[in-house]
Scaffold this active site. Structure first.
Site, PDB file in Angstrom:
ATOM      1  N   ARG A 189     -10.177 -11.756   2.248  1.00 24.50           N
ATOM      2  CA  ARG A 189     -10.838 -12.810   1.668  1.00 24.50           C
ATOM      3  C   ARG A 189     -10.355 -14.071   1.770  1.00 24.50           C
ATOM      4  O   ARG A 189     -10.957 -15.255   1.746  1.00 24.50           O
ATOM      5  CB  ARG A 189     -11.483 -12.630   0.268  1.00 24.50           C
ATOM      6  CG  ARG A 189     -10.272 -12.209  -0.779  1.00 24.50           C
ATOM      7  CD  ARG A 189     -10.903 -11.245  -2.011  1.00 24.50           C
ATOM      8  NE  ARG A 189     -10.680  -9.855  -1.856  1.00 24.50           N
ATOM      9  CZ  ARG A 189     -11.277  -9.091  -2.629  1.00 24.50           C
ATOM     10  NH1 ARG A 189     -11.680  -9.629  -3.860  1.00 24.50           N
ATOM     11  NH2 ARG A 189     -11.386  -7.781  -2.103  1.00 24.50           N
ATOM     12  N   LYS A 221       0.879  -1.172   0.028  1.00 15.05           N
ATOM     13  CA  LYS A 221      -0.107   0.160  -0.010  1.00 15.05           C
ATOM     14  C   LYS A 221       0.800   1.274   0.053  1.00 15.05           C
ATOM     15  O   LYS A 221       2.012   1.181   0.502  1.00 15.05           O
ATOM     16  CB  LYS A 221      -0.726  -0.015   1.215  1.00 15.05           C
ATOM     17  CG  LYS A 221      -1.903  -0.886   1.467  1.00 15.05           C
ATOM     18  CD  LYS A 221      -2.792  -0.679   2.518  1.00 15.05           C
ATOM     19  CE  LYS A 221      -3.815  -1.886   2.625  1.00 15.05           C
ATOM     20  NZ  LYS A 221      -4.869  -1.646   1.707  1.00 15.05           N
TER      21      LYS A 221
HETATM   22  N1  BES Z   1      -7.988  -3.810   4.526  1.00 13.80           N
HETATM   23  C1  BES Z   1      -8.096  -3.372   3.231  1.00 13.80           C
HETATM   24  C2  BES Z   1      -9.470  -2.706   2.723  1.00 13.80           C
HETATM   25  C3  BES Z   1      -9.769  -1.177   3.436  1.00 13.80           C
HETATM   26  C4  BES Z   1      -9.046  -0.142   2.878  1.00 13.80           C
HETATM   27  C5  BES Z   1     -10.262  -1.180   4.644  1.00 13.80           C
HETATM   28  C6  BES Z   1      -9.168   1.087   3.451  1.00 13.80           C
HETATM   29  C7  BES Z   1     -10.533   0.150   5.293  1.00 13.80           C
HETATM   30  C8  BES Z   1      -9.897   1.240   4.602  1.00 13.80           C
HETATM   31  C9  BES Z   1      -8.203  -4.711   2.276  1.00 13.80           C
HETATM   32  O1  BES Z   1      -7.340  -5.743   2.596  1.00 13.80           O
HETATM   33  C10 BES Z   1      -7.828  -4.029   0.769  1.00 13.80           C
HETATM   34  O2  BES Z   1      -6.615  -3.650   0.726  1.00 13.80           O
HETATM   35  N2  BES Z   1      -8.541  -4.383  -0.293  1.00 13.80           N
HETATM   36  C11 BES Z   1      -8.173  -3.932  -1.630  1.00 13.80           C
HETATM   37  C12 BES Z   1      -8.670  -5.111  -2.443  1.00 13.80           C
HETATM   38  C13 BES Z   1      -8.231  -4.926  -4.013  1.00 13.80           C
HETATM   39  C14 BES Z   1      -6.739  -5.280  -3.870  1.00 13.80           C
HETATM   40  C15 BES Z   1      -9.185  -5.962  -4.687  1.00 13.80           C
HETATM   41  C16 BES Z   1      -8.561  -2.552  -1.836  1.00 13.80           C
HETATM   42  O3  BES Z   1      -9.849  -2.219  -1.191  1.00 13.80           O
HETATM   43  O4  BES Z   1      -7.980  -1.918  -2.479  1.00 13.80           O
HETATM   44 ZN    ZN Z   2      -5.348  -5.637   1.902  1.00 13.40          ZN
END
Ligand code: BES
Ligand code: ZN
Ligand code: ZN
Length: 498
Positions: A353, A279
């Site tokens: 997931r 990230k």
């Molecule tokens: N934990 C994150 C989702 C999240 C983002 C929660 C911001 C709260 C605030 C999750 O694991 C994630 O990073 N999801 C990705 C999925 C994508 C790669 C398909 C996302 O939301 O970008």
């Molecule tokens: Zn994530």
């Protein structure tokens, strides 16, 4: 913060502040405020007449009492329109009361229940709503503040005062609210703690502690057991972290075979760096709240047991860190989940997931009446619905309807997104059964479509990414961890009719 119920007269109440409420548009004091107005020589009438206090929801006005009554000040808080009065209004107003007491650095205050003028609620419901809001609004996470600008006074006590209602009945509602909010406090604390404190082993230890206190049976699987079972998702995600994974199992009342059985599953990523698909640095610190689902499951089980709810309830919390590193799982890797399905990893940041796949597969062994999972699963959820509501998806509309109703009564609202077959097309993989991302559209729904591959029972998925954290102070949720989910699930259980 302690709550107590007391019978007595408002004018003679010795406290640092009285708190009364009134409806929007009131031109003169009604009901219990009338007597107080007489004691205050018309100060309340004058305020209402002036138009300075309009009674808009959560609007606060201060009345100095100049020695006319025992309390030095009276806060009047607006209830909004009479016909819009709901349990949520009670919680918000009481939360605002707690916030105002904190702002004025007062140690104690007294809420005048008789000013609510509400035949709409039973004394139990009034006590519960006001107590819940006050307690939630009083919450603060200050463990790490060692230097304080001025001597700080803690808000220690709120009294609910009544002259007209049956205090024993009020008390009954207050005791329930105390149990519920104890657990919300626990959940908010767990989420607010940084990830160097709340690690997967720590989360497991807290579950164990809840077990010791409540009699819930708690089993914690460590890496070897997770490996043996074949939880390839949890193993894959946790590989680069020096903190081992844990799979937390909490079982309440399981011997009562005739009772309905519910399983609650919570995502417990104690820190989500994104892994190799890392990230951006900006705001990454927020990803300590990626275990909000797991924390809510722990808190719900705790409160359900203390309230002695007549169900069999299982809490499952897969927990680990998502880290980059030499041992990290990588894009392109293929993982095998507990139910045997193979998953192509397209993006290591779609890790929630993967660990939920194992937990949802594990839930099948209980032959549950219903399973609800809570997860901060997708950033897309915030884009889709903003910060006001949880996104709910299901394979069983009847079940989700019940959850949505519980959302209305608890104030932890849920809004349905579709989960049609078309969406499952988006997560088909060329090389494995499925892949862990879609095509970039409908991110929240493709997350749910992925999870659907691991359930064969009535199921609701709640994406709480939109509600687990708040950047703004809300009436009964101070800025930070909201503890969302606990009150929703408890209200789901308490409302349950087959
Ligand atoms: N934990 C994150 C989702 C999240 C983002 C929660 C911001 C709260 C605030 C999750 O694991 C994630 O990073 N999801 C990705 C999925 C994508 C790669 C398909 C996302 O939301 O970008
Ligand atoms: Zn994530
Ligand atoms: Zn995550």
């Amino acid at each position: 913060m302690q709550l107590s119920v007391k019978k007595g007269n408002a004018a003679r109440e010795k406290t640092e502040a009285l708190i009364g409420v009134f409806f929007e548009g009131a031109k003169q004091p009604e009901g219990a405020l009338k007597g107080l107005d007489t004691a205050l020589k018309g100060k309340i009438s004058a305020l209402l007449k002036s138009g300075d206090a309009k009674g808009k929801p959560n609007e606060v006005s201060l009345v100095r009492t100049d020695g006319l009554i025992s309390s030095p000040r009276l806060f009047l808080i607006g209830l909004g329109k009479k016909d819009k009065l709901q349990p949520e209004t009670l919680r918000q107003v009481a939360g605002t009361a707690a916030k105002v007491l904190k702002k004025y650095r007062l140690g104690a205050g007294t809420i005048l229940l008789d000013t609510f003028l509400t035949p709409k609620f039973s004394p139990e419901a009034l006590g519960e709503g006001v107590a819940e809001g006050a307690r939630l609004g009083a919450y603060a996470f200050e463990r790490y503040k060692t230097v304080r600008e001025e001597p700080k006074k803690e808000l220690e006590k709120i009294t609910l005062l009544t002259d007209r209602l049956n205090p024993a009945r009020i008390e009954r509602g207050v005791r329930i609210a105390e149990t519920v909010t104890d657990s919300v406090y626990r959940v908010r604390d767990l989420i607010s703690e940084p990830s160097n404190e709340v690690t997967p082993p720590k989360l497991a230890a807290v579950a164990k502690e809840i077990g010791r206190k409540t009699g819930i049976k708690v089993t914690v699987l460590e890496k070897e057991a997770i490996q043996k079972l074949g939880m390839g998702g949890l193993l894959g995600v946790s590989r680069a972290s020096h903190e081992g994974p844990r799979f937390i199992i909490m079982e309440y009342n399981l011997s009562q075979k005739k009772r309905p059985l519910f399983v609650f599953v919570g995502k417990g990523i104690t820190f989500d760096t994104g892994g190799i698909s890392i990230k951006p640095a900006n705001n990454m610190e927020q990803m300590k709240y990626d275990m909000s689902g797991a924390a809510a499951v722990l808190g719900t089980l705790e409160a359900a047991a203390r309230l002695k709810l007549p169900f069999r309830i299982v809490g499952l919390a897969p927990t680990c860190e998502n880290m980059p590193g030499g041992h990290a799982y990588k894009p392109g890797d293929i993982l095998k989940a507990l139910n045997g399905k193979t998953i192509e990893v397209k993006n290591t940041d779609a890790e929630g997931r993967l660990i939920l796949a194992d937990a949802l597969s594990y839930a099948q062994r209980y032959k549950p009446n219903a399973v609800i999972d809570l997860a901060t699963l997708t950033g897309a959820c915030i884009i889709a619905v903003g910060n006001f509501v949880i996104a709910g998806m299901t394979n069983n509309d009847r079940l989700l309807k019940k959850v949505i109703q519980s959302g209305e009564s608890s104030g932890e609202r849920v809004w349905q997104l579709p989960l049609w077959e078309e969406y499952s097309e988006l997560i088909k993989s060329d090389i494995a059964d499925i892949k862990n991302t879609g095509d970039g559209t409908a991110g929240t729904i493709t997350g749910a479509a992925f999870l659907k591959e691991f359930v064969d029972y009535p199921w609701v998925h709640l994406d709480i990414a939109s509600r687990a954290w708040t950047e703004k102070d809300l009436p009964y949720i101070p800025k930070g961890a909201t503890g969302i989910g606990v009150r929703l699930l408890l209200s789901f259980l308490r409302n349950w009719k087959a």
